[in-house]
Structure formats: C-alpha cells, structure tokens
Scaffold this active site. Structure first.
Site, PDB file in Angstrom:
ATOM      1  N   ASP A 144      -6.008  -6.763   5.824  1.00  0.00           N
ATOM      2  CA  ASP A 144      -7.160  -6.235   5.265  1.00  0.00           C
ATOM      3  C   ASP A 144      -8.043  -7.240   4.410  1.00  0.00           C
ATOM      4  O   ASP A 144      -9.271  -6.484   4.836  1.00  0.00           O
ATOM      5  CB  ASP A 144      -6.580  -5.584   3.927  1.00  0.00           C
ATOM      6  CG  ASP A 144      -7.695  -4.206   3.073  1.00  0.00           C
ATOM      7  OD1 ASP A 144      -8.918  -3.825   4.310  1.00  0.00           O
ATOM      8  OD2 ASP A 144      -6.746  -3.661   2.480  1.00  0.00           O
ATOM      9  N   ASP A 153     -12.125  -8.725   6.866  1.00  0.00           N
ATOM     10  CA  ASP A 153     -13.406  -8.350   5.954  1.00  0.00           C
ATOM     11  C   ASP A 153     -13.891  -9.505   6.540  1.00  0.00           C
ATOM     12  O   ASP A 153     -14.965 -10.355   6.106  1.00  0.00           O
ATOM     13  CB  ASP A 153     -13.432  -8.187   4.590  1.00  0.00           C
ATOM     14  CG  ASP A 153     -13.291  -6.297   4.403  1.00  0.00           C
ATOM     15  OD1 ASP A 153     -13.065  -5.827   5.777  1.00  0.00           O
ATOM     16  OD2 ASP A 153     -13.642  -6.164   3.412  1.00  0.00           O
ATOM     17  N   LYS A 172       3.152 -15.461   3.779  1.00  0.00           N
ATOM     18  CA  LYS A 172       3.328 -15.659   2.509  1.00  0.00           C
ATOM     19  C   LYS A 172       4.543 -15.890   2.057  1.00  0.00           C
ATOM     20  O   LYS A 172       5.186 -15.758   0.862  1.00  0.00           O
ATOM     21  CB  LYS A 172       2.231 -15.494   1.103  1.00  0.00           C
ATOM     22  CG  LYS A 172       1.984 -15.721  -0.264  1.00  0.00           C
ATOM     23  CD  LYS A 172       1.077 -16.981  -0.041  1.00  0.00           C
ATOM     24  CE  LYS A 172       1.063 -17.729  -1.257  1.00  0.00           C
ATOM     25  NZ  LYS A 172       0.211 -18.815  -1.647  1.00  0.00           N
ATOM     26  N   ASP A 185      -3.475 -17.735   2.487  1.00  0.00           N
ATOM     27  CA  ASP A 185      -4.520 -19.010   1.440  1.00  0.00           C
ATOM     28  C   ASP A 185      -4.791 -19.934   2.709  1.00  0.00           C
ATOM     29  O   ASP A 185      -5.920 -19.840   2.884  1.00  0.00           O
ATOM     30  CB  ASP A 185      -3.480 -19.697   0.883  1.00  0.00           C
ATOM     31  CG  ASP A 185      -2.445 -19.944   0.024  1.00  0.00           C
ATOM     32  OD1 ASP A 185      -1.933 -19.958   1.448  1.00  0.00           O
ATOM     33  OD2 ASP A 185      -2.169 -20.283  -0.606  1.00  0.00           O
ATOM     34  N   TYR A 225       0.851  -1.463  -0.384  1.00  0.00           N
ATOM     35  CA  TYR A 225      -0.019  -0.068   0.155  1.00  0.00           C
ATOM     36  C   TYR A 225       1.090   0.998   0.004  1.00  0.00           C
ATOM     37  O   TYR A 225      -0.296   2.358  -0.035  1.00  0.00           O
ATOM     38  CB  TYR A 225      -0.966  -0.176   1.146  1.00  0.00           C
ATOM     39  CG  TYR A 225      -2.320  -1.105   0.848  1.00  0.00           C
ATOM     40  CD1 TYR A 225      -2.045  -1.698   0.263  1.00  0.00           C
ATOM     41  CD2 TYR A 225      -3.431  -0.283   2.087  1.00  0.00           C
ATOM     42  CE1 TYR A 225      -3.330  -2.842  -0.209  1.00  0.00           C
ATOM     43  CE2 TYR A 225      -4.076  -1.653   2.022  1.00  0.00           C
ATOM     44  CZ  TYR A 225      -4.045  -2.648   0.955  1.00  0.00           C
ATOM     45  OH  TYR A 225      -4.953  -3.550   1.067  1.00  0.00           O
TER      46      TYR A 225
END
Ligand code: NAD
Length: 356
Positions: free
Chosen positions: A245, A249, A189, A221, A142
């Site tokens: 992020d 959610d 990851k 994942d 970001y």
C-alpha cells in the site's frame, strides 16, 4: 466478444474519472466490434447514504454476476475526520476484496517519456523505469483481529499470513517475472516480523521452482529508499498488503502523479480494475482530476480479464499520443506547459477518444 462490465464509480473524483474510463471502453467496443453490456452499482459513501451499507448486497450480487468491474474510489471527509464512525466507506472496499477473493493487486508503474519532467525525481534517474508491483490484498494487518483494550487506552491490529496466502501471490509474481525482465524482488521486514520470516521462507521455496528468475529479498525500509534512488533496478516486486500500500503510493511519483496509475485486483472471481488514487476530496467537483488512471485501468481490464491485448494497447497508445501532443491535466503539467494545453477532466476524455 460479448461481456458484462459493472461500473462502480464510488465517491468524489471516482465519479468523475470513471465516466471517462467507461467512455473509452465504449469507443473500443465500437472500434473492434465487441458487445460490452454495462450496469452500474453503488459503493462507499454514496452507498451508505442510500442504504446504510458501504457495500450493499445488491452491489455484491451484481459484482459476482459481471465479467469485470471498473471501479473508481471510495471515501469522504466525513469519515476521515471521525475515527469513531462505525460504518465507513473503506469497509466496503475491504469486504469487496474478501468476498471476491481478490488476493493479488497488480500495479504497473511505467513512466511515459513525455512525463519525465512531471516527477519530483530527476529525469536521468527515472528514464526507462518499468516496475510491476504485486501487492497481497486480502491478508496482513488490514484483515487481522483489531480492537481496543485497557479501558480504551490501547489499541491493536494483528498481522497474520498463511503459507498458502504467500504462495499464491508469490507464484503469480514469479510467473509475471518470466514474461518480463526475469527479476523478482520480494519485500519484507524479516529482521523484525514473524509474518515476514514466513513470507521470505515461502518465496525462497518458490525460487527453487523458478531457477530462471533472479530473486532478491529486501527489507521494506531499504526498498522504500531504493525505489527513488534507483527505480530502474526493479522489475517485478512482490510484497505484503501494508508494505505494498505504502510503496506503490511512493512509486506513483515515478509515474509523475497518482492520477496516472492503474491497478488490477484479481483472484478467485471477477477482477476489479481501479486507479490507485482515492476519492481526492481536495479536488472533487472542480473537474480537474486526471482521468488517465481510470483509462489505463480500463486497458488493464481488457488485457487481463478479457485477453484483448490489441484493444488494451490501443488505449495505451492513445494516452501516449495525448501526452506527446502536449496535453496535460493540471497534476502532470509543469511550468513549460502552455495554458491552452492544460485540460479539465472532461476535455481530456474527449481528446483521448479522438486518438483511439
Ligand atoms: P487521494 O489519492 O484521494 O489523494 C492524494 C492526493 O493526490 C490529493 O492531493 C489529490 O488531489 C491527488 N490526486 C489523486 N488522484 C488524482 C487525480 N486523478 N488527478 C489529480 N490529482 C489526484 O488520497 P487521500 O487524500 O489520502 O484520500 C482521500 C480519500 O480517498 C480518503 O477518504 C481515503 O480513505 C480514500 N482512499 C480511497 C482509496 C480507494 O478507494 N481505493 C484509496 C486511497 C484513498
């Protein structure tokens, strides 16, 4: 206690829900004899319209001068549908995080028992879930260099983390695990990304200092899958900005709705407390937004920034009571909710205040 609180409602339903969040702070101050002094500031689309800047200097100055910030949300369809817009509401959000050094975003995911039926996940899988996410907030893809090349035919965003950045959020997560179930899951990851390999290395290093904490490392994942397969296996989760992020959610479904989840962004200076949801253009102006995420953000504010545990718990108990009494906003109502128990934003706020 005397404190200055800055209210930054932002855009869309941010305006609607923050009004309820503030009313709860007012009621708590009255009940417990505190003096909270409020100021208000613009951010996001409303700030662009008024000043051309999504985070005006005046807002930033007020933020720095306050003891805590109750924030709503920013965003407007005008920018979502125009990827070429140079000035965007979210730039204000990222700048605020950077300028205030808000590197740790805490997101408690706790299911109120009364909402077991509101989630799309089976109640027997959900019951008892209680997760505290630590999302890193000022690094990663970001904030790295981004741009276009090859005559505008390719684009890139660079992800970057320093040891220091991983260590300071990692430490916060380990410390929190000590006060809870003593389990920490670090999500990365590391099989593919170099930033993740550094992340894992740093967390492994910290783990030596916290032998009382059970640490596991999961690939993002797999973590995404486990979150809905078996949410109770998680206690504290720490992860990078982008993964956090998305995962939080997803985890909002454990709590029944985006409208139920609060967050705290803390770091070097004033803390910012906000719902995890956005400005929700689809329901803006309809008066049906769930204000409880903003209300629970106010509870986090009192607890984390002011150390007012009893006041914070009073708010959470009032939310619990509201739900136990059968009241719901539309997003958390189900087929069994009687029509007279489905409340709009304003009435939900009024009913909540009666229970404080
Ligand atoms: P969103 O969170 O605004 O909405 C997602 C869905 O959840 C929508 O269907 C919405 O109606 C519902 N929802 C969200 N909050 C609710 C509430 N309190 N009560 C009832 N239902 C609720 O996400 P989005 O639709 O992806 O984004 C809308 C805008 O918000 C975009 O402009 C986006 O950039 C912005 N956004 C801002 C923030 C922030 O300010 N922190 C975060 C996410 C998205």
């Amino acid at each position: 206690m005397k404190k200055n609180i800055l209210i930054v409602p932002g855009d869309g339903i941010g305006q609607e829900v923050t009004e309820v969040g503030k009313s709860v702070l007012v009621k708590i101050a009255e009940k417990f004899g505190h003096e909270f002094i409020y100021d208000e500031a613009l951010m996001g689309h409303v700030a662009i319209e008024a000043t051309g800047n999504p985070l005006p200097d005046e807002t930033l100055a007020k933020m720095r001068a306050s003891d805590a910030i109750l924030f709503g949300a920013v965003g407007h369809p005008k920018y979502d549908n125009d990827p070429t817009a140079k000035v965007r509401p979210e730039q204000g959000l990222l700048k605020m995080r950077k300028e205030l050094g808000l590197y740790a975003n805490l997101r408690p995911i706790k299911l109120f028992d009364e909402l077991l039926g509101a989630s799309s996940i089976k109640p027997e899988i959900l019951k008892g879930s209680d997760i505290l996410f630590f999302r890193e907030l000022t690094g990663d893809i970001y904030f790295g260099e981004k741009g276009r090349k090859n005559d505008n035919n390719s684009a890139y965003d660079i992800a970057e983390y320093s040891r220091y950045e991983v260590e300071r959020i990692g430490r916060k997560a380990f410390e929190a695990a000590r006060t809870r179930g003593k389990k920490l899951c670090s999500v990365d990851k590391a099989n593919v990304l170099e930033t993740s390999r550094l992340w894992r290395e740093v967390i492994q290093g910290l783990a030596v200092e916290y032998p009382d904490i059970e640490v596991e490392h999961q690939f993002v994942d797999s973590a995404a899958m486990m979150l809905i397969k078996d949410p109770r296996r998680f206690d504290v989760v720490v992860t990078a900005n982008l993964f956090g992020d998305i995962l939080t959610d997803e985890a909002s479904q454990i709590a029944g709705s985006m409208g139920m989840l609060a967050s705290a962004s803390v770091g070097d200076s004033t803390g910012v407390y906000e719902p995890i949801h956005g400005s929700a253009h689809d329901i803006t102006g309809k008066g049906i937004a769930n204000p409880l995420a903003s209300v629970l953000s106010a509870a986090l504010l009192l607890d984390i920034s002011f150390g007012l545990k009893e006041e914070s718990e009073t708010i959470i108990a009032a939310v619990d009571k509201l739900l136990k009494d059968g009241f719901r906003t539309r997003d958390i109502a189900d087929a069994l909710t009687p029509a007279d128990r489905i409340l709009n934003t304003e009435v939900a706020g009024i009913e909540l205040l009666k229970r404080i």
